[in-house]
Motif scaffolding. Structure first.
Motif, PDB file in Angstrom:
ATOM      1  N   SER A 122       0.833  -1.218   0.000  1.00  0.00           N
ATOM      2  CA  SER A 122       0.000   0.000   0.000  1.00  0.00           C
ATOM      3  C   SER A 122       0.861   1.259   0.000  1.00  0.00           C
ATOM      4  O   SER A 122       0.394   2.339  -0.354  1.00  0.00           O
ATOM      5  N   GLY A 123       2.125   1.114   0.406  1.00  0.00           N
ATOM      6  CA  GLY A 123       3.085   2.219   0.301  1.00  0.00           C
ATOM      7  C   GLY A 123       2.767   3.409   1.185  1.00  0.00           C
ATOM      8  O   GLY A 123       2.097   3.288   2.214  1.00  0.00           O
ATOM      9  N   MET A 124       3.263   4.587   0.762  1.00  0.00           N
ATOM     10  CA  MET A 124       3.021   5.825   1.518  1.00  0.00           C
ATOM     11  C   MET A 124       1.598   6.324   1.268  1.00  0.00           C
ATOM     12  O   MET A 124       1.046   7.068   2.068  1.00  0.00           O
ATOM     13  N   GLY A 125       1.055   5.922   0.132  1.00  0.00           N
ATOM     14  CA  GLY A 125      -0.289   6.387  -0.203  1.00  0.00           C
ATOM     15  C   GLY A 125      -0.568   6.193  -1.674  1.00  0.00           C
ATOM     16  O   GLY A 125       0.152   5.471  -2.369  1.00  0.00           O
ATOM     17  N   THR A 126      -1.602   6.884  -2.147  1.00  0.00           N
ATOM     18  CA  THR A 126      -2.137   6.622  -3.479  1.00  0.00           C
ATOM     19  C   THR A 126      -2.470   7.930  -4.190  1.00  0.00           C
ATOM     20  O   THR A 126      -3.064   8.826  -3.577  1.00  0.00           O
ATOM     21  N   ILE A 127      -2.079   8.018  -5.449  1.00  0.00           N
ATOM     22  CA  ILE A 127      -2.573   9.127  -6.283  1.00  0.00           C
ATOM     23  C   ILE A 127      -3.735   8.562  -7.094  1.00  0.00           C
ATOM     24  O   ILE A 127      -3.604   7.530  -7.747  1.00  0.00           O
ATOM     25  N   ILE A 128      -4.860   9.233  -7.023  1.00  0.00           N
ATOM     26  CA  ILE A 128      -6.048   8.807  -7.777  1.00  0.00           C
ATOM     27  C   ILE A 128      -6.141   9.636  -9.063  1.00  0.00           C
ATOM     28  O   ILE A 128      -5.908  10.848  -9.047  1.00  0.00           O
ATOM     29  N   TYR A 129      -6.476   8.960 -10.135  1.00  0.00           N
ATOM     30  CA  TYR A 129      -6.626   9.645 -11.421  1.00  0.00           C
ATOM     31  C   TYR A 129      -8.069   9.493 -11.897  1.00  0.00           C
ATOM     32  O   TYR A 129      -8.589   8.387 -11.974  1.00  0.00           O
ATOM     33  N   ALA A 181       6.518  15.665   0.541  1.00  0.00           N
ATOM     34  CA  ALA A 181       6.583  14.429   1.339  1.00  0.00           C
ATOM     35  C   ALA A 181       7.625  13.472   0.759  1.00  0.00           C
ATOM     36  O   ALA A 181       8.400  12.844   1.491  1.00  0.00           O
ATOM     37  N   LEU A 182       7.674  13.377  -0.579  1.00  0.00           N
ATOM     38  CA  LEU A 182       8.648  12.472  -1.202  1.00  0.00           C
ATOM     39  C   LEU A 182      10.075  12.987  -1.012  1.00  0.00           C
ATOM     40  O   LEU A 182      11.012  12.201  -0.859  1.00  0.00           O
ATOM     41  N   ASN A 183      10.230  14.304  -1.010  1.00  0.00           N
ATOM     42  CA  ASN A 183      11.568  14.882  -0.826  1.00  0.00           C
ATOM     43  C   ASN A 183      12.001  14.939   0.628  1.00  0.00           C
ATOM     44  O   ASN A 183      13.113  15.365   0.919  1.00  0.00           O
ATOM     45  N   GLY A 184      11.110  14.573   1.547  1.00  0.00           N
ATOM     46  CA  GLY A 184      11.451  14.604   2.973  1.00  0.00           C
ATOM     47  C   GLY A 184      11.239  15.969   3.613  1.00  0.00           C
ATOM     48  O   GLY A 184      11.589  16.182   4.769  1.00  0.00           O
ATOM     49  N   GLY A 199      10.788   5.120  -2.629  1.00  0.00           N
ATOM     50  CA  GLY A 199      11.682   4.997  -3.797  1.00  0.00           C
ATOM     51  C   GLY A 199      11.296   5.916  -4.942  1.00  0.00           C
ATOM     52  O   GLY A 199      12.121   6.196  -5.828  1.00  0.00           O
ATOM     53  N   HIS A 200      10.055   6.401  -4.956  1.00  0.00           N
ATOM     54  CA  HIS A 200       9.633   7.317  -6.027  1.00  0.00           C
ATOM     55  C   HIS A 200      10.311   8.681  -5.935  1.00  0.00           C
ATOM     56  O   HIS A 200      10.229   9.469  -6.869  1.00  0.00           O
ATOM     57  N   ARG A 201      10.971   8.941  -4.813  1.00  0.00           N
ATOM     58  CA  ARG A 201      11.715  10.193  -4.687  1.00  0.00           C
ATOM     59  C   ARG A 201      12.696  10.363  -5.849  1.00  0.00           C
ATOM     60  O   ARG A 201      12.950  11.476  -6.303  1.00  0.00           O
ATOM     61  N   LYS A 202      13.236   9.237  -6.309  1.00  0.00           N
ATOM     62  CA  LYS A 202      14.193   9.298  -7.428  1.00  0.00           C
ATOM     63  C   LYS A 202      13.491   9.160  -8.773  1.00  0.00           C
ATOM     64  O   LYS A 202      14.154   9.084  -9.813  1.00  0.00           O
ATOM     65  N   HIS A 203      12.174   9.069  -8.784  1.00  0.00           N
ATOM     66  CA  HIS A 203      11.423   8.884 -10.048  1.00  0.00           C
ATOM     67  C   HIS A 203      10.221   9.827 -10.082  1.00  0.00           C
ATOM     68  O   HIS A 203       9.104   9.411 -10.378  1.00  0.00           O
ATOM     69  N   LEU A 204      10.476  11.101  -9.785  1.00  0.00           N
ATOM     70  CA  LEU A 204       9.370  12.063  -9.743  1.00  0.00           C
ATOM     71  C   LEU A 204       8.773  12.303 -11.125  1.00  0.00           C
ATOM     72  O   LEU A 204       7.699  12.889 -11.256  1.00  0.00           O
ATOM     73  N   GLU A 205       9.471  11.837 -12.171  1.00  0.00           N
ATOM     74  CA  GLU A 205       8.982  12.013 -13.543  1.00  0.00           C
ATOM     75  C   GLU A 205       8.131  10.823 -13.985  1.00  0.00           C
ATOM     76  O   GLU A 205       7.692  10.784 -15.132  1.00  0.00           O
ATOM     77  N   ALA A 206       7.888   9.868 -13.087  1.00  0.00           N
ATOM     78  CA  ALA A 206       7.103   8.677 -13.482  1.00  0.00           C
ATOM     79  C   ALA A 206       6.314   8.154 -12.287  1.00  0.00           C
ATOM     80  O   ALA A 206       6.499   7.023 -11.848  1.00  0.00           O
ATOM     81  N   PHE A 221       5.333  -8.052  -8.613  1.00  0.00           N
ATOM     82  CA  PHE A 221       5.617  -7.872  -7.182  1.00  0.00           C
ATOM     83  C   PHE A 221       6.671  -6.818  -6.902  1.00  0.00           C
ATOM     84  O   PHE A 221       7.255  -6.776  -5.847  1.00  0.00           O
ATOM     85  N   ARG A 222       6.898  -5.926  -7.898  1.00  0.00           N
ATOM     86  CA  ARG A 222       7.738  -4.740  -7.638  1.00  0.00           C
ATOM     87  C   ARG A 222       6.888  -3.750  -6.853  1.00  0.00           C
ATOM     88  O   ARG A 222       5.673  -3.703  -7.018  1.00  0.00           O
ATOM     89  N   ARG A 223       7.528  -2.921  -6.055  1.00  0.00           N
ATOM     90  CA  ARG A 223       6.770  -1.935  -5.301  1.00  0.00           C
ATOM     91  C   ARG A 223       6.859  -0.549  -5.965  1.00  0.00           C
ATOM     92  O   ARG A 223       5.860   0.099  -6.204  1.00  0.00           O
ATOM     93  N   THR A 224       8.097  -0.101  -6.239  1.00  0.00           N
ATOM     94  CA  THR A 224       8.257   1.235  -6.830  1.00  0.00           C
ATOM     95  C   THR A 224       8.096   1.118  -8.344  1.00  0.00           C
ATOM     96  O   THR A 224       9.063   0.925  -9.072  1.00  0.00           O
ATOM     97  N   VAL A 225       6.855   1.271  -8.791  1.00  0.00           N
ATOM     98  CA  VAL A 225       6.548   1.144 -10.229  1.00  0.00           C
ATOM     99  C   VAL A 225       6.855   2.474 -10.911  1.00  0.00           C
ATOM    100  O   VAL A 225       6.404   3.533 -10.468  1.00  0.00           O
TER     101      VAL A 225
END
Ligand SMILES: [Zn+2]
Length: 346
Positions: free
Chosen positions: A22-29, A78-81, A301-308, A339-343
Motif C-alpha cells: 500500500s506504500g506511503m499512499g495513493t494518487i487517484i486519477y 513528502a517524497l523529498n522529505g 523509492g519514487h523520490r528518485k522517479h518524480l517524472e514517473a 511484485f515490484r513496489r516502486t513502479v
C-alpha cells in the motif's frame, strides 16, 4: 492447506498485501464525473467517466481508512522529505480539463475541504482541440458505416449495431494512437468532415474555458497542472515535439492563470504511450512531479522517479469499492508489476 488460510493467501483483496504494497499512499486519477444518464454509450469512453455518487464513495472510502488528502505540492514535499506525514495519503488528480471538474467535482471536494489537481490540455480549453474519443462516438452513432483512406487503401467499418460500433471504435483508436502530429490531426479532421461531424464541437461542449481555469487556479484547494497542448501519444513524437508539447502547455497555462505550473500528467500514460525516452524528453520542461497511468501506489523509492509517478484509475466500467480496495492494498499492482513496489516505467 486450511481453507481459511488458503482464502487469506489467495484472495486478491487480502489485507496481507497492504503492509508491503500500500506504500506511503495513493494518487487517484479521474477524468469526468457525470450522471449515469449522460454516460457514454461506448465502453472505452465510459472508462473515463464515473457518477457523482461513486465519486463521493471514493472520498469516503479513504476518509474511513484515515488517509490524509494532500495536494501535489505536498506530495512532492513528502517524497523529498520536506513534509512529514504521520499517516497514509491520498492525492486526487483529474486529466484533460473537463467542465464537470468545475461544475461537479469542485463542489464535492469543497464540501470535504479536500485538495485536488486538474491537469489541463490547453487546446481543449481553447475549444480548438480534438477530443477525438468523443468525436468518434458521435460519428459512430451518426452513420451506418465509416469510410476512410489509410495508406492508399479505402477502408469501411460497419457501425450499424452495438458490437460493430465497439469494434470500429477500437480499430479507429488504434489507428489514431499510432499517428504522429500532423497525420493524426488530418486523419481526424478528414474523418469528421466526411461524416458531417464538427471535430472541435466536443472540446467546446465538454471542456473548461479559461475563465473556469483561472477561477480554479485561485482556489487554494485546487492545483492546475499541465497535460500538453494537443494530447498526442508521445511514442509517435520526436524528442523535440514532446518537449514542445510539455513546455508550451506549461507556458500557456502560466500566462493564462498568472501562476506557476509545476505538475504534469502524460497524455495516455500507459506502457504503450510513455517510457524512458518520452519521460526524459518531457522532463526537460521542468516540473516537480509527472504522473503516468501505471496503476500502483507511491513508495519512498519514487523520490528518485518524480517524472514517473503511478496513479490508480477507476474505470466507469468496473467502478466498485472492492476493486478500489484491491488497488489500495496493492494486491492488483503487485500482480500486474511482478511484485515490484516502486513502479515507474515498467
Ligand atoms: Zn488525457
Amino acid at each position: 492447506m486450511n481453507p481459511l488460510i488458503r482464502k487469506l493467501v489467495l484472495d486478491p483483496a487480502s489485507k496481507l498485501f497492504a503492509p508491503v504494497y500500500s506504500g506511503m499512499g495513493t494518487i487517484i486519477y479521474l477524468d469526468q464525473i457525470i450522471p449515469e444518464s449522460r454516460m457514454s454509450k461506448i465502453a472505452s469512453n465510459r472508462s473515463i467517466e464515473i457518477t457523482p455518487d461513486f465519486f463521493e464513495d471514493i472520498l469516503q472510502f479513504f476518509i474511513r481508512r484515515n488517509y490524509q488528502a494532500i495536494s501535489l505540492d505536498e506530495l512532492h514535499a513528502a517524497l523529498n522529505g520536506d513534509l512529514k506525514l504521520d499517516r497514509k495519503f491520498v492525492c486526487y488528480t483529474f486529466d484533460d480539463g473537463y467542465l464537470s471538474n468545475y461544475t461537479t467535482a469542485r463542489q464535492i471536494f469543497a464540501k470535504y475541504e479536500i485538495p485536488f489537481a486538474v491537469n489541463v490540455c490547453t487546446s481543449f480549453i481553447d475549444g480548438t482541440g480534438l477530443l477525438w474519443w468523443y468525436c468518434l462516438e458521435d460519428l459512430l452513432f451518426n452513420c451506418k458505416s465509416v469510410r476512410f483512406q489509410m495508406d492508399g487503401t479505402e477502408r469501411e467499418l460497419s457501425c450499424a449495431d452495438t458490437s460493430s460500433r465497439e469494434r470500429a471504435f477500437d480499430t479507429l483508436t488504434d489507428i489514431i494512437r499510432g499517428l504522429g502530429m500532423d497525420r493524426r490531426d488530418k486523419f481526424i479532421r478528414d474523418l469528421c468532415d466526411a461524416h458531417g461531424i464538427d471535430p472541435e464541437e466536443r472540446a467546446r461542449r465538454e471542456c473548461l474555458r479559461w475563465e473556469h481555469v483561472r477561477e480554479m487556479a485561485n482556489d487554494p484547494l485546487i492545483t492546475i497542472g499541465a497535460h500538453t497542448v494537443n494530447h498526442h501519444n508521445f511514442t509517435c513524437l520526436s524528442d523535440e515535439e514532446i518537449l514542445r508539447e510539455a513546455a508550451e502547455s506549461k507556458r500557456i497555462i502560466t500566462e493564462k492563470t498568472n501562476q506557476p505550473v509545476e505538475h504534469f500528467a502524460y497524455p495516455f500514460g500507459n506502457r504503450n504511450a510513455v517510457g524512458t525516452r518520452e519521460g526524459a524528453a518531457a522532463a526537460k520542461a521542468g516540473f516537480k512531479t509527472m504522473t503516468t497511468t501505471r496503476k500502483a501506489n507511491i513508495f519512498p523509492g519514487h523520490r528518485k522517479h518524480l517524472e514517473a509517478l503511478p496513479r490508480i484509475m477507476l474505470s466507469g466500467n468496473y467502478a466498485t469499492l472492492s476493486r478500489l480496495e484491491r488497488y489500495r492494498t496493492g494486491a492488483i499492482p503487485a500482480k500486474t508489476y511482478g511484485f515490484r513496489r516502486t513502479v515507474t516505467y515498467e
